[in-house]
Motif scaffolding. Structure first.
Motif, PDB file in Angstrom:
ATOM      1  N   LYS A 143      46.205  46.505  44.348  1.00  0.00           N
ATOM      2  CA  LYS A 143      47.612  46.381  44.701  1.00  0.00           C
ATOM      3  C   LYS A 143      47.715  46.128  46.201  1.00  0.00           C
ATOM      4  N   VAL A 144      48.538  45.142  46.591  1.00  0.00           N
ATOM      5  CA  VAL A 144      48.702  44.840  48.015  1.00  0.00           C
ATOM      6  C   VAL A 144      50.166  44.934  48.403  1.00  0.00           C
ATOM      7  N   LEU A 145      50.379  45.355  49.643  1.00  0.00           N
ATOM      8  CA  LEU A 145      51.698  45.337  50.261  1.00  0.00           C
ATOM      9  C   LEU A 145      51.667  44.265  51.347  1.00  0.00           C
ATOM     10  N   ASP A 163      55.567  32.454  39.399  1.00  0.00           N
ATOM     11  CA  ASP A 163      55.457  32.448  37.938  1.00  0.00           C
ATOM     12  C   ASP A 163      55.224  33.840  37.375  1.00  0.00           C
ATOM     13  N   ARG A 164      55.173  34.842  38.227  1.00  0.00           N
ATOM     14  CA  ARG A 164      54.946  36.213  37.769  1.00  0.00           C
ATOM     15  C   ARG A 164      55.841  37.144  38.574  1.00  0.00           C
ATOM     16  N   PRO A 165      56.220  38.284  38.015  1.00  0.00           N
ATOM     17  CA  PRO A 165      57.103  39.195  38.742  1.00  0.00           C
ATOM     18  C   PRO A 165      56.363  39.957  39.841  1.00  0.00           C
ATOM     19  N   ILE A 166      57.032  40.130  40.982  1.00  0.00           N
ATOM     20  CA  ILE A 166      56.527  40.997  42.043  1.00  0.00           C
ATOM     21  C   ILE A 166      57.676  41.905  42.483  1.00  0.00           C
ATOM     22  N   GLU A 167      57.322  42.980  43.161  1.00  0.00           N
ATOM     23  CA  GLU A 167      58.336  43.902  43.679  1.00  0.00           C
ATOM     24  C   GLU A 167      58.688  43.492  45.110  1.00  0.00           C
ATOM     25  N   THR A 168      59.934  43.662  45.511  1.00  0.00           N
ATOM     26  CA  THR A 168      60.353  43.406  46.895  1.00  0.00           C
ATOM     27  C   THR A 168      60.907  44.691  47.499  1.00  0.00           C
ATOM     28  N   LEU A 199      46.226  34.638  41.810  1.00  0.00           N
ATOM     29  CA  LEU A 199      44.968  35.304  41.449  1.00  0.00           C
ATOM     30  C   LEU A 199      45.257  36.674  40.835  1.00  0.00           C
ATOM     31  N   THR A 200      45.747  36.662  39.622  1.00  0.00           N
ATOM     32  CA  THR A 200      46.128  37.926  38.972  1.00  0.00           C
ATOM     33  C   THR A 200      44.931  38.845  38.765  1.00  0.00           C
ATOM     34  N   GLU A 201      43.727  38.269  38.646  1.00  0.00           N
ATOM     35  CA  GLU A 201      42.555  39.105  38.408  1.00  0.00           C
ATOM     36  C   GLU A 201      42.165  39.911  39.642  1.00  0.00           C
ATOM     37  N   VAL A 202      42.618  39.484  40.826  1.00  0.00           N
ATOM     38  CA  VAL A 202      42.329  40.218  42.070  1.00  0.00           C
ATOM     39  C   VAL A 202      43.551  41.003  42.524  1.00  0.00           C
ATOM     40  N   PHE A 203      44.690  40.326  42.574  1.00  0.00           N
ATOM     41  CA  PHE A 203      45.923  40.941  43.074  1.00  0.00           C
ATOM     42  C   PHE A 203      46.818  41.294  41.874  1.00  0.00           C
ATOM     43  N   GLU A 204      46.505  42.413  41.251  1.00  0.00           N
ATOM     44  CA  GLU A 204      47.220  42.804  40.024  1.00  0.00           C
ATOM     45  C   GLU A 204      48.684  43.132  40.299  1.00  0.00           C
ATOM     46  N   GLU A 205      48.921  43.789  41.429  1.00  0.00           N
ATOM     47  CA  GLU A 205      50.289  44.138  41.800  1.00  0.00           C
ATOM     48  C   GLU A 205      50.557  43.714  43.238  1.00  0.00           C
ATOM     49  N   ILE A 206      51.749  43.146  43.467  1.00  0.00           N
ATOM     50  CA  ILE A 206      52.132  42.665  44.790  1.00  0.00           C
ATOM     51  C   ILE A 206      53.515  43.219  45.127  1.00  0.00           C
TER      52      ILE A 206
END
Length: 398
Positions: free
Chosen positions: A3-5, A48-53, A23-30
């Motif tokens: 997970k990265v911030l 193309d994928r959901p992330i948190e802001t 790269l979903t396999e590396v950065f599972e959560e953003i």
């Protein structure tokens, strides 16, 4: 996997977020955070994928710590302003998380960028068992890795280094900057320093010019010698260097506008009083200029950034040129950004990937060239910044 911030939602922040999201396999959560959360939402809507802001003031350590503790990332990617490097590093230490940035610290009130402030954090990060990777952009960043790769694979000893940054792009404006105007103008108007015979030599800004022909038909451009922060770490980590220089291309229109703006005081960093308020001229100028993040749709042409290194191999003199060419329109088609932000954002993602995968993981504060260059160079070819090498290119820079 991790997970990265990401802190910062400007042009580079947008590219980093796009590339991490691929790269979903590396950065599972953003999680993408900025002073203005609306900017984060705008970037998130492109993915193309959901992330948190989230909203955060990167000048406020307690606010940063609260966000980091809530998010619990494995790594903080700092693509905010260089003025905010130390507050984000302080927050990472307090919250116990690894750190990465793309540009070294620069005090708000002094046009001086150097690594001393961040290198002073070496013991703190080491004792905390945390890693801080500095300058994981293109220059600094990829150019540091280029130098390390060339030194490792082509030379027994390197003697001279010329980093050449050419932007052959055209955005159609009479005057605009391709990244943060305040940082860009402060860099360009600063005194030039280059390394020669064991010391930094100071010369007037933009006083040394050469013509440089890029490979692969990119074109011929005027390049000007200027100071850039990667020289400071490279001459420290490659003590055999007898000369190290940084060159950047500028068009005549850009330089003329900059000269006039400087003459009338608009590039100043000292506050002046206007209608009872204190304003900093260069910050006011920044508000008048086009937002670099808006240049993507209208910028055409290519960048060509690389390193020319001379030295010896098996007792014989040798020259090697390693470079990347990037197309502005291709970048925009992929991540809705021009190539300047792209060439900074992709290495930030790759540096983060190196840390999260454990390929680059060492407690302390480190510059890019101190890491093994090979996996990073391999990923540059995979993720949008392919490079090439020309041995004995047949040119020399004085």
């Amino acid at each position: 996997m991790a997970k990265v911030l990401i802190i910062g939602a400007g042009g580079v922040g947008g590219v980093v977020t796009h590339k991490c999201a691929q790269l979903t396999e590396v950065f599972e959560e953003i999680v993408l955070a900025s002073r203005t959360e609306e900017k984060c939402r705008h970037i998130a809507a492109q993915l193309d994928r959901p992330i948190e802001t989230a909203q955060v003031d990167a000048d406020n350590v307690p606010e940063l710590v609260a966000l980091i503790n809530r998010v619990k990332p494995d790594l903080v990617i700092n693509v905010a302003l260089p003025y905010q490097d130390l507050t984000i590093m302080d927050a990472c230490l307090e919250a116990g998380v690894n750190y990465l940035d793309t540009a070294n610290y620069e005090p708000l009130d002094t046009a001086k960028f150097e690594y001393s402030w961040q290198w002073a954090y070496q013991d703190k990060f080491k004792e905390a068992g945390l890693m801080a990777l500095l300058g994981s952009g293109f220059d600094p960043g990829a150019t540091n890795v280029f130098t390390a790769y060339i030194a490792k694979h082509y030379f027994d000893e390197i003697h001279t280094l010329d980093i050449i940054d050419v932007n052959g792009g055209d955005h159609g404006y009479p005057f605009a900057t391709n990244f943060n105007p305040e940082i860009n103008i402060r860099e360009v108007t600063a005194e030039c320093r280059h390394w020669e015979n064991g010391e930094f030599v100071t010369t007037p800004a933009m006083s040394t010019k050469q013509s440089f022909t890029c490979p692969d038909g990119v074109g011929t451009y005027n390049i000007y010698r200027m100071y850039h922060e990667e020289l400071e770490s490279l001459v420290k980590n490659f003590p055999s260097l007898k000369r190290a220089q940084f060159w950047m291309s500028f068009g005549e229109s850009y330089l003329k506008h900059l000269e006039v703006l400087g003459n009338v005081g608009m590039t100043g960093i000292e506050p002046v009083e206007f209608n009872g308020q204190q304003i900093v001229p260069i910050q006011f100028l920044k508000r008048l200029l086009p937002d670099p993040a808006s240049l993507g749709p209208r910028t055409k042409g290519k960048t060509c950034i690389g390193c020319v290194v001379t030295g010896v191999k098996d007792g014989k003199p040798k020259t090697v040129y390693l470079y990347n060419i990037c197309d502005h329109q291709a970048c925009y088609a992929e991540v809705q950004s021009q190539a300047i932000s792209y060439t900074t954002g992709v290495p930030a993602m790759i540096g983060a990937k190196m840390m999260l995968e454990g390929k680059w993981q060492q407690a302390g504060v480190w510059n890019m060239e101190q890491m093994d260059p090979d996996p990073f160079m391999e990923d540059m070819n995979k993720y949008g910044l392919p490079w090439a090498v020309i041995e004995e290119p047949g040119f020399d820079l004085v």
